[in-house]
Design an enzyme around this catalytic site. Sequence first.
Site: not given
Ligand code: FAD
Ligand code: NAD
Length: 463
Positions: A144, A184, A316, A442
Amino acid sequence: MEFDLVVIGAGPGGYTAAIKATQLGMKTAIVEKGKNLGGTCLNVSCIPSKALLYSSELFHEAQHGFKSHGIKAEGVTMDVAAMMKRKDGVVRKMARGIDYLMNKNGIEHVSGFGRIVNAGEVEVTGGEAARTLKTKRILIATGSSVSGLPFLEFDGETVLSSDHAIALGQVPESMIVIGGGAIGLELGSVWARLGTKVTVVEFLPRIAAIFDEDITHALQKLLQKQGLKFHLGTGVESAEKTKTGIKLKATKGDKSMELEAEKVLVAVGRKPNTDGLDATEAGVELDERGRIRTDAEWQTNVPGIYAIGDVIAGPMLAHKAEQEAVAAVERMAGKAGRVNYDTIPWVIYTAPEVAAVGLTEAEAKEKGHEVSVGAFPFQANGRAVAGAHADGLAMVIADKATDRVLGAQILSANASELIAEAVLLMEFDGSAEDLARTIHAHPTMSEGLREAAHMAMGEPLHI
Ligand code: FAD
Ligand code: NAD
């Protein structure tokens, strides 16, 4: 030459699938458009954000926590460039680890952008030379990317996505964070700890709404103590750049307000990566939110094309993508792969962390369960008090009639680790009594979860 499996995307979903597939005897290639393997998770999300959370927590502790231990640390300063360099080093180290795993397993890494020509061919462009890979099966693991707001175009300077917010060169004076979800709260915490005045604007009446209400209220109070401000039930409607940053117009009910800051971080969710993939051209159906639709074996409506991770429905999360990867490949090999979607843990890595699995109390009641709930405050846990991290609580939600644990919620230091016990318990259909009668060392924080189980049984010991 024909591959047994071509994986498109090398995130935690894609690279795990490639490893599992070679272990099961499939000749496998992995196509990745990015410079490094590891996907979003390793390069710009899970891992770099955790590196920054750790560094900024140490800095915050040195300023605010050391004193009570008798440690004098006056004049502590933060070198942001050094913190970012360390973060980049962490990412590089882990990326090398994935390269090693690909080589060790004999997986062919094809660099470039993958496009599905049909169920048996993937065209790769943008790498060293264009190639068409012939294959028996395709696994889409393209993940994503950031979604924005129509009136706030990302510029990396004033309007930031998480990709930008993990790479700022200096501490902004102020930041508005739109979205009080995982990103956030995590990245808002990083910059608030380093001195930025952070204001979170959340559309819903509470932050982190996937967690139990008591837990999120407690979390919000603790984050407020750390300096974060919150506008809940508030929608941002328009934006205007100013000389010093950005001015946003927002409304809360019938009240309108203006908010100004040097930067705005838009953290309102992510969208599946399907652009240019030509999946629909190959006949693959998407759902109403643009995610690839799959069946119970992670196969799309086109035989031989599968999908997992952020690009399909469900939370996600990296560990969800990874679990689907293993199960989907096992199904391809005729084995009984499975993902228990009821036991996927969620964590937000604030300080304290918040972690959950299964149903909240409200969800359990909505599903018709009569519940018994134990909520144990860490103020009554010796290890938590000794370690000066006694803020928070552990909750166990059990079915009253059967005592089966339906969910657990933890707000505490290391909640991300503590939740694993509740996940395992639920995986084995365990009861509150099973947890309460399990011996815990503990003093440990894990005793807090056990105490919550005692409370759910109506037999509290230490409260
Ligand atoms: P991705 O990790 O998105 O990998 C997809 C890959 O596909 C990418 O490398 C991309 O370049 C490649 N790709 C896309 N299209 C093509 C194409 N057509 N050809 C070749 N390559 C392509 N999740 C957690 O569980 N724990 C966390 O702590 C956590 N922290 C996060 C913090 C942030 C700031 C964000 C944004 C997300 C976080 N997430 C976390 C969510 C996590 O990043 C995703 O759920 C996870 O990366 C999904 O894995 P994936 O393998 O589906 O895809
Ligand atoms: P999120 O869905 O966790 O949170 C988005 C928040 O934005 C929600 O609370 C929603 O109500 C709010 N929102 C949406 N539209 C809005 C608007 N117009 N104005 C104000 N608030 C609004 O999404 P995220 O924080 O962008 O993270 C994206 C994905 O990445 C999540 O699905 C999350 O699972 C994943 N992620 C996971 C971790 C982790 O596992 N620790 C950390 C970062 C991201």
